[in-house]
Design a protein around this motif. Structure first.
Motif, PDB file in Angstrom:
ATOM      1  N   TRP A 158      -4.867  -1.381   0.533  1.00 34.50           N
ATOM      2  CA  TRP A 158      -5.273  -1.004   1.884  1.00 34.50           C
ATOM      3  C   TRP A 158      -6.593  -1.687   2.262  1.00 34.50           C
ATOM      4  O   TRP A 158      -6.803  -2.054   3.428  1.00 34.50           O
ATOM      5  CB  TRP A 158      -5.412   0.512   2.010  1.00 34.50           C
ATOM      6  N   VAL A 201       3.257   1.701  -3.264  1.00 27.31           N
ATOM      7  CA  VAL A 201       2.536   2.259  -4.414  1.00 27.31           C
ATOM      8  C   VAL A 201       2.264   3.747  -4.201  1.00 27.31           C
ATOM      9  O   VAL A 201       2.405   4.563  -5.122  1.00 27.31           O
ATOM     10  CB  VAL A 201       1.221   1.489  -4.631  1.00 27.31           C
ATOM     11  N   THR A 202       1.885   4.113  -2.967  1.00 27.55           N
ATOM     12  CA  THR A 202       1.586   5.513  -2.667  1.00 27.55           C
ATOM     13  C   THR A 202       2.834   6.378  -2.737  1.00 27.55           C
ATOM     14  O   THR A 202       2.822   7.480  -3.312  1.00 27.55           O
ATOM     15  CB  THR A 202       0.961   5.628  -1.262  1.00 27.55           C
ATOM     16  N   ALA A 257      -1.389   4.443   6.324  1.00 30.55           N
ATOM     17  CA  ALA A 257      -2.215   4.561   5.117  1.00 30.55           C
ATOM     18  C   ALA A 257      -2.855   5.935   4.977  1.00 30.55           C
ATOM     19  O   ALA A 257      -3.598   6.164   4.017  1.00 30.55           O
ATOM     20  CB  ALA A 257      -3.311   3.496   5.135  1.00 30.55           C
ATOM     21  N   THR A 277       0.833  -1.208   0.000  1.00 31.70           N
ATOM     22  CA  THR A 277       0.000   0.000   0.000  1.00 31.70           C
ATOM     23  C   THR A 277       0.859   1.247   0.000  1.00 31.70           C
ATOM     24  O   THR A 277       0.660   2.178  -0.797  1.00 31.70           O
ATOM     25  CB  THR A 277      -0.916   0.014   1.231  1.00 31.70           C
ATOM     26  N   VAL A 316      -2.612   7.522   1.657  1.00 32.19           N
ATOM     27  CA  VAL A 316      -3.439   6.885   0.630  1.00 32.19           C
ATOM     28  C   VAL A 316      -4.816   7.536   0.594  1.00 32.19           C
ATOM     29  O   VAL A 316      -5.306   7.959  -0.459  1.00 32.19           O
ATOM     30  CB  VAL A 316      -3.573   5.372   0.905  1.00 32.19           C
ATOM     31  N   GLY A 338      -3.067   1.309  -4.668  1.00 36.55           N
ATOM     32  CA  GLY A 338      -2.725   1.390  -3.250  1.00 36.55           C
ATOM     33  C   GLY A 338      -3.951   1.340  -2.365  1.00 36.55           C
ATOM     34  O   GLY A 338      -3.939   0.736  -1.287  1.00 36.55           O
TER      35      GLY A 338
END
Length: 316
Positions: free
Chosen positions: A208, A55-56, A116, A52, A119, A204
């Motif tokens: 999550w 990718v972010t 997260a 997650t 995200v 992402g």
């Protein structure tokens, strides 16, 4: 159906995690499968959190990663909330049920900003780069606060300040620092992979969703197996919900002053509950971990409503 799943990923993940755990818990024929899946989920949960963030962080503009004034005020607000909570715990004294109740609330406040958070912030149109910066600052601040505060509350927690500090930093580094470094390398030196990741804007967020489903299952497990009274569990759940709104409101108010309403709101409100649950088990009464467990459900329900408002142009 696909449109519904895309729009309501977070509540679907919460429902799926809840139903899966209850299914394995109440159906004896699935005991063997449950015993097999348990260790598997323990391995894949940090892996999906890692993916997650990787990718972010591939989308982060590292030139924007610098401290901002709203970072300071959000940290001040968190410290004030922690101090107020600790004061209440000292005030209730030897009343064990009240002490556990407010320790549960403390787990909702003292934890760092969620890994997260960038995200969700990105999905809401916020600035991923400045949010990532605050997540790093917040993790360091919580690594200082937790070992300073918890031994004052539970004298049986035999651990030195430096031991707790480095243990927390180690856990944060594996799921935060490492993907940040890899994200920087991919963005600047692996252009084909970077372009593919950027072309999948929701990747992402879906990673999550998987992590949230696992977290929800763990939360439901902690509640089901808790030896606390039902009234205490309900009070912890209620106060964790109230604390959600308090932190969300304070964060948004701070952000309004600096033109960072989305970022500041998410920064104070969205917590790394996995870390909070772990430190509660280690250093507080284990029942207190239910506070952080309920908080993760409330914060993601609120995030789902925010995302709905944003999709419909109603988020202000």
């Amino acid at each position: 159906m696909l449109r519904f799943l895309k729009d309501w990923t977070l509540p679907v993940a919460i429902a799926l995690g809840t139903l899966c755990y209850l299914l394995f818990y109440y159906v004896p024929a699935l005991d063997a499968a449950g015993n097999w899946f348990g260790p598997v989920f323990d391995v894949i949960f940090p892996f999906f959190v890692f993916l997650t963030l990787l990718v972010t962080f591939c989308k982060v503009d590292f030139h924007q990663m610098r401290p901002h004034r709203w970072h300071l005020w959000v940290l001040v607000a968190q410290i004030v909330l922690v101090a107020a909570n600790v004061g209440i715990i000292f005030f209730v004294g030897d009343n064990m049920e009240q002490k556990i109740l407010w320790e549960g609330v403390l787990t909702c406040v003292i934890g760092p900003s969620a890994s997260a958070a960038p995200v969700v912030t990105g999905k809401l149109g916020g600035n991923i780069s400045t949010m990532t910066t605050f997540t790093l600052i917040s993790s360091f601040a919580s690594a200082l606060m937790i070992p300073a505060v918890f031994p004052l509350l539970e004298h049986e927690a035999h651990i030195t300040f430096l031991q707790a500090f480095f243990i927390i930093l180690e856990k944060v580094a594996m799921v935060l620092i490492l993907p940040l470094v890899l994200g920087y390398l991919i963005r600047h030196y692996m252009h084909s992979l970077h372009q593919w990741i950027v072309s999948k804007p929701n990747l992402g967020f879906y990673f999550w969703g998987v992590s949230l489903s696992i977290t929800t299952g763990i939360t439901v497990k902690n509640i089901v197996h808790s030896n606390a009274s039902l009234s205490l569990l309900l009070m912890i759940a209620l106060l964790s919900l109230i604390m959600c709104f308090i932190q969300f409101g304070i964060g948004r108010a701070i952000g309004t002053r600096f033109g960072e309403k989305i970022n500041s709101g998410q920064a104070l409100f969205q917590k790394n509950t996995a870390l909070s649950i772990w430190v509660a088990y280690m250093y507080l009464n284990p029942v207190a971990s239910v506070g952080a467990g309920c908080y993760v459900l409330w914060q993601n329900i609120i995030n789902s409503l925010e995302l709905w408002e944003y999709r419909n142009g109603k988020l202000k």
